[in-house]
Design a protein around this motif. Structure first.
Motif, mmCIF file in Angstrom:
data_model
loop_
_atom_site.group_PDB
_atom_site.id
_atom_site.type_symbol
_atom_site.label_atom_id
_atom_site.label_comp_id
_atom_site.label_asym_id
_atom_site.label_seq_id
_atom_site.Cartn_x
_atom_site.Cartn_y
_atom_site.Cartn_z
ATOM 1 N N ASN A 144 0.830 -1.210 0.000
ATOM 2 C CA ASN A 144 0.000 0.000 0.000
ATOM 3 C C ASN A 144 0.863 1.259 0.000
ATOM 4 O OD1 ASN A 144 -2.405 -1.381 -0.085
ATOM 5 N ND2 ASN A 144 -2.745 -1.332 2.145
ATOM 6 N N LEU A 145 1.915 1.220 0.793
ATOM 7 C CA LEU A 145 2.823 2.371 0.876
ATOM 8 C C LEU A 145 3.521 2.627 -0.458
ATOM 9 C CD1 LEU A 145 5.408 3.294 3.540
ATOM 10 C CD2 LEU A 145 6.269 2.478 1.375
ATOM 11 N N ILE A 146 4.004 1.577 -1.091
ATOM 12 C CA ILE A 146 4.703 1.747 -2.371
ATOM 13 C C ILE A 146 3.738 2.297 -3.422
ATOM 14 C CG2 ILE A 146 5.798 0.494 -4.297
ATOM 15 C CD1 ILE A 146 7.730 0.588 -2.058
ATOM 16 N N VAL A 147 2.556 1.722 -3.485
ATOM 17 C CA VAL A 147 1.580 2.181 -4.487
ATOM 18 C C VAL A 147 1.181 3.635 -4.218
ATOM 19 C CG1 VAL A 147 -0.791 1.852 -5.313
ATOM 20 C CG2 VAL A 147 0.739 -0.119 -5.074
ATOM 21 N N ASP A 148 0.918 3.968 -2.953
ATOM 22 C CA ASP A 148 0.578 5.358 -2.632
ATOM 23 C C ASP A 148 1.719 6.310 -2.990
ATOM 24 O OD1 ASP A 148 -1.899 4.739 -1.725
ATOM 25 O OD2 ASP A 148 -1.585 5.418 0.339
ATOM 26 N N SER A 149 2.958 5.875 -2.762
ATOM 27 C CA SER A 149 4.099 6.732 -3.077
ATOM 28 C C SER A 149 4.154 7.018 -4.566
ATOM 29 C CB SER A 149 5.418 6.067 -2.651
ATOM 30 O OG SER A 149 5.433 5.826 -1.270
ATOM 31 N N ILE A 150 4.032 5.965 -5.361
ATOM 32 C CA ILE A 150 4.108 6.134 -6.819
ATOM 33 C C ILE A 150 2.960 7.036 -7.288
ATOM 34 C CG2 ILE A 150 4.058 4.912 -9.048
ATOM 35 C CD1 ILE A 150 6.514 4.154 -7.528
ATOM 36 N N LYS A 151 1.781 6.830 -6.708
ATOM 37 C CA LYS A 151 0.640 7.677 -7.082
ATOM 38 C C LYS A 151 0.862 9.128 -6.665
ATOM 39 C CE LYS A 151 -2.965 4.280 -7.587
ATOM 40 N NZ LYS A 151 -4.306 3.805 -7.292
ATOM 41 N N SER A 152 1.457 9.320 -5.488
ATOM 42 C CA SER A 152 1.666 10.687 -5.010
ATOM 43 C C SER A 152 2.577 11.474 -5.944
ATOM 44 C CB SER A 152 2.250 10.683 -3.592
ATOM 45 O OG SER A 152 3.648 10.445 -3.629
ATOM 46 N N LEU A 153 3.380 10.765 -6.734
ATOM 47 C CA LEU A 153 4.282 11.441 -7.668
ATOM 48 C C LEU A 153 3.584 11.788 -8.976
ATOM 49 C CD1 LEU A 153 7.447 9.223 -7.110
ATOM 50 C CD2 LEU A 153 6.933 11.439 -6.086
ATOM 51 N N GLY A 154 2.342 11.334 -9.130
ATOM 52 C CA GLY A 154 1.586 11.711 -10.320
ATOM 53 C C GLY A 154 1.331 10.570 -11.297
ATOM 54 N N GLY A 292 12.487 -0.425 -17.189
ATOM 55 C CA GLY A 292 12.734 -1.329 -16.070
ATOM 56 C C GLY A 292 11.931 -0.899 -14.858
ATOM 57 N N SER A 293 12.190 -1.535 -13.729
ATOM 58 C CA SER A 293 11.358 -1.267 -12.562
ATOM 59 C C SER A 293 11.775 0.028 -11.884
ATOM 60 C CB SER A 293 11.455 -2.425 -11.575
ATOM 61 O OG SER A 293 12.732 -2.459 -10.985
ATOM 62 N N VAL A 294 10.791 0.738 -11.298
ATOM 63 C CA VAL A 294 11.066 1.970 -10.572
ATOM 64 C C VAL A 294 10.985 1.757 -9.060
ATOM 65 C CG1 VAL A 294 10.308 3.480 -12.440
ATOM 66 C CG2 VAL A 294 8.653 2.698 -10.730
ATOM 67 N N SER A 295 10.596 0.550 -8.676
ATOM 68 C CA SER A 295 10.475 0.257 -7.255
ATOM 69 C C SER A 295 10.464 -1.262 -7.093
ATOM 70 C CB SER A 295 9.175 0.846 -6.710
ATOM 71 O OG SER A 295 8.973 0.435 -5.375
ATOM 72 N N GLY A 296 10.907 -1.717 -5.958
ATOM 73 C CA GLY A 296 10.875 -3.149 -5.729
ATOM 74 C C GLY A 296 11.142 -3.460 -4.275
ATOM 75 N N GLY A 297 10.820 -4.691 -3.905
ATOM 76 C CA GLY A 297 11.086 -5.054 -2.528
ATOM 77 C C GLY A 297 10.602 -6.450 -2.246
ATOM 78 N N GLY A 298 10.528 -6.758 -0.968
ATOM 79 C CA GLY A 298 10.078 -8.083 -0.599
ATOM 80 C C GLY A 298 10.420 -8.420 0.843
ATOM 81 N N ARG A 299 10.089 -9.645 1.195
ATOM 82 C CA ARG A 299 10.331 -10.117 2.559
ATOM 83 C C ARG A 299 11.680 -10.811 2.634
ATOM 84 N NH1 ARG A 299 8.209 -11.069 7.335
ATOM 85 N NH2 ARG A 299 6.319 -9.887 6.860
ATOM 86 N N TYR A 300 12.419 -10.522 3.696
ATOM 87 C CA TYR A 300 13.743 -11.124 3.885
ATOM 88 C C TYR A 300 13.892 -11.506 5.353
ATOM 89 C CZ TYR A 300 14.592 -6.189 5.011
ATOM 90 O OH TYR A 300 14.481 -4.922 5.533
ATOM 91 N N ASP A 301 13.461 -12.718 5.685
ATOM 92 C CA ASP A 301 13.382 -13.099 7.097
ATOM 93 C C ASP A 301 14.708 -13.558 7.687
ATOM 94 O OD1 ASP A 301 10.753 -12.379 7.332
ATOM 95 O OD2 ASP A 301 9.940 -14.407 7.095
#
Lengths: 434, 434
Positions: A144-154, A292-301
């Motif tokens: 949700n945070l990543i999507v909101d961030s990308i949206k906040s940029l326009g 290419g990708s502008v954002s990425g991430g994941g779980r790293y336990d």
């Protein structure tokens, strides 16, 4: 003296018009991070080499990390390669911090890449991570945070978030299909976007030499689309596998908490390079331009606790501001038109009026306005020309007439509005003209 | 895996409570910079070694600059040592920029110092510089900006700005007193604050071996006090000297444009270490605690053009945020009480209410509030305890009763105010309770 006056190859200077845009975008991202309850952490640019060693895989280690020896102590150092390993180091050395620890860091990292379009040796990462929660809630919050961030940029809808899970890859490829050299296979799959499905198949055949298995791999990595469909499809085929089953349940719970499911596709060909992921992984790709990708991430336990030997679950994401700027400029979403933060230029008609103009400038500054005044004893015309080049909105003229009448003449260069204001009412009235 | 989990010696991590303070202070400084019409520039952390070589004097060059070789190309690099030489490089490679170029940069620099209290290997400089004006107006603007910045941080009157001019030093010591080894003499004078006047005299005698000259030096460097008095005193003794006369006129014009003359003292013992100064130089010293200067700067007319071979006049100043923080904390001006940017914690009374609480959290976030919600399936009491530890102001409780009545219960932990709000009026009314 030296004639060398470029920045090093792969490094860049950012002049004011670029910095003004960068600061505006970074501030938007930072505001979203704060809204989700993240707080800032800063770690140094320089780390001991041992801290980074063994964390990023072979290529990074042997080629991409900037390492150097302290010539005095012979100790080995490195410039940070990302913000995640330093976070893990921080968490390990601060057992007192409250979990989950939600931190953000917006800082440059350094990679010894071969410079090319969109790829630099110094670039900013905007990272947010949640350390200390193993639950799908945390992964959902990250998305949700990543999507909101990308949206906040326009980028309202011109993107999609590709989602996968490392456990799906391991469960299917390593356990069900019994592939012996999964890393080599993942590396081939990772090239899908670049080389296309036919070439991936060709390379897989060279690697595995078993057409039936290769066909199954191709079938799996071709799964891409609406989350529910893909998940049910996978479950029906591989749901008996424990890892697949775990991923299935985790992703289902996550998806239930994601705000904009339309932005999400599950894509089994998503691998992501970094070695340390253990659960859900994702990337944000713009529809246009193809960069290419502008954002990425994941779980790293298994990473956050690596220094202290305890297992600490963690999940996080990173936004790459450089590609976003390149893309936004190309799309016309952003521009470099704002050349200065200065709102007002105070102009003196002749040098003998300078001190009075200086006084006016200081009054306006103490009111919080961003104000310039010529420092080169320029003629009035040149003062105006320079203000115009910087596209400064409001000009305030100080001439003999103004001094006699205790006024200033103000001129809004955008609206062509003009007014003569008494100095005593300047503070209160100037706002109307800005 | 490695047990090394400290930051390197002389480097530091900044946890959230420190970062929140740092960001607040840096933002205040940045606002003052903008008010004076300065715009941001960013240069890379890494420079070619040739760019820095020969600019900072022997000690920096041989011991303090972090240099390293690119193992692939054998090319020599260095971490930036300050922000001024990179600015000079930038200006030289951008002949198109409009002068005067007023830029600020707030960035870390790296120095291979022996770590000690208030001295780190990575620290931030907050620099503002005016490139392209030779006039006292520019120096006066710098001093007004520095004083306003320090005041904006809360040091209302607890500081003084010590002002000198390199031309006074050269004119008097090198030309009038005919000292043959001025650098050695300046180095001794520079130690005045540390070793006291008697030891300075002793060292000068060893260096020069002429009591009459040493007495004259002592007389000059003992001049310190109200600007007008000191300047007239100097003028009457050495005004015939061209450099002294130039400095006298320049400083007089500057002082005429400085807003708070009470904060300024002229101090002939101020030398400043960096080799590149050519005109007025200054330092800001706090009255308490005694931690050395927190800001400094001056005019450097031969540096900005050094890469292009043109002479470009420039003047600038730098604020050291680390010492200011140390001092402000010691004085009680600042504190580390703010542990999070989060304003609201949404608390669910039992796990089955989580999804509803999540929904409320997201509504508040979309309204711009900074909101946390537990991600660890914690019991209600633990949720509250964690919120308390972070000192989060507003708690919003979601229980069965609230869900039945379509309300939330809000509780302000500072005022003990409590209210039950309908969800539909939450957006509008929540502000009153924050």
């Amino acid at each position: 003296m030296s004639k060398e006056y470029r920045p090093p190859r792969g490094f860049r200077d950012f002049p004011p018009e670029v910095m003004i845009l960068r600061k505006e975008l970074i501030s938007k991202i930072e505001n979203v991070f704060k809204r989700y309850g993240f707080d800032p952490l800063d770690t140094p640019a320089v780390e001991y080499w041992e801290t980074l060693a063994g964390k990023y895989g072979e290529e990074a280690e042997n080629r991409l990390i900037w390492k150097f020896k302290d010539p005095w102590s012979d100790r080995e150092y490195a410039l940070r390669y990302d913000l995640t390993v330093p976070l893990a180091r921080f968490v390990s050395s601060h057992p007192e911090i409250q979990m989950p620890f939600k931190r953000y860091q917006i800082s440059p990292v350094w990679r010894h890449e071969e410079p090319q379009k969109g790829r630099y040796r110094e670039f900013y990462q905007c990272d947010a991570d949640i350390v200390g929660s193993p639950y799908p809630e945390a992964d959902a919050e990250m998305i949700n945070l990543i999507v909101d961030s990308i949206k906040s940029l326009g980028f309202e809808s011109g993107f999609s978030l590709r989602l996968n899970d490392r456990r799906l890859l391991s469960g299917i490829f390593e356990q069900e299909l019994n592939i012996k050299s999964p890393l080599a296979v993942y590396r081939i799959i990772d090239k899908l976007d670049k080389i296309g499905i036919d070439n991936v198949k060709k390379e897989l055949l060279e690697q595995i030499n078993n057409e039936e298995i290769v066909n199954k791999i191709i079938e799996v990595i071709s799964l891409s689309g609406k989350p529910e469909e893909i998940l049910e499809n996978l479950y029906s085929k591989y749901g008996r596998n424990k890892l697949v089953n775990d991923a299935y349940n985790h992703l289902k719970e996550m998806l239930d908490l994601i705000n904009n499911k339309n932005d999400i596709i599950i894509d089994l060909s998503l691998v992501r390079g970094l070695d340390y992921y253990t659960g859900p992984i994702y990337e944000v790709v713009l529809k246009e331009p193809k960069i290419g990708s502008v954002s990425g991430g994941g779980r790293y336990d298994n990473l956050a606790g690596i220094f202290s030997g305890k297992q600490i679950p963690a999940t996080g994401g990173s936004i790459g501001i450089e590609r976003i700027i390149d893309a936004g400029l190309e799309l016309g979403l952003f521009n470099l038109n704002k050349k200065t933060f200065t709102e007002i230029q105070v102009i003196f008609m002749s040098q003998d009026l300078f001190k009075h103009a200086w006084h006016i400038a200081n009054i306006l500054r103490s009111e919080g306005y961003n104000v310039r005044i010529d420092l080169n004893r320029s003629k009035e015309e040149l003062q105006r020309r320079k203000a115009n080049k910087l596209d400064i909105k409001l000009l305030i003229f100080i001439g003999k007439k103004e001094i006699e009448t205790n006024t200033v003449t103000i001129y809004n260069t955008k609206t062509n509005e003009r007014a003569n204001l008494n100095i005593n009412e300047l503070k209160d009235k100037i706002k109307q003209y800005l």
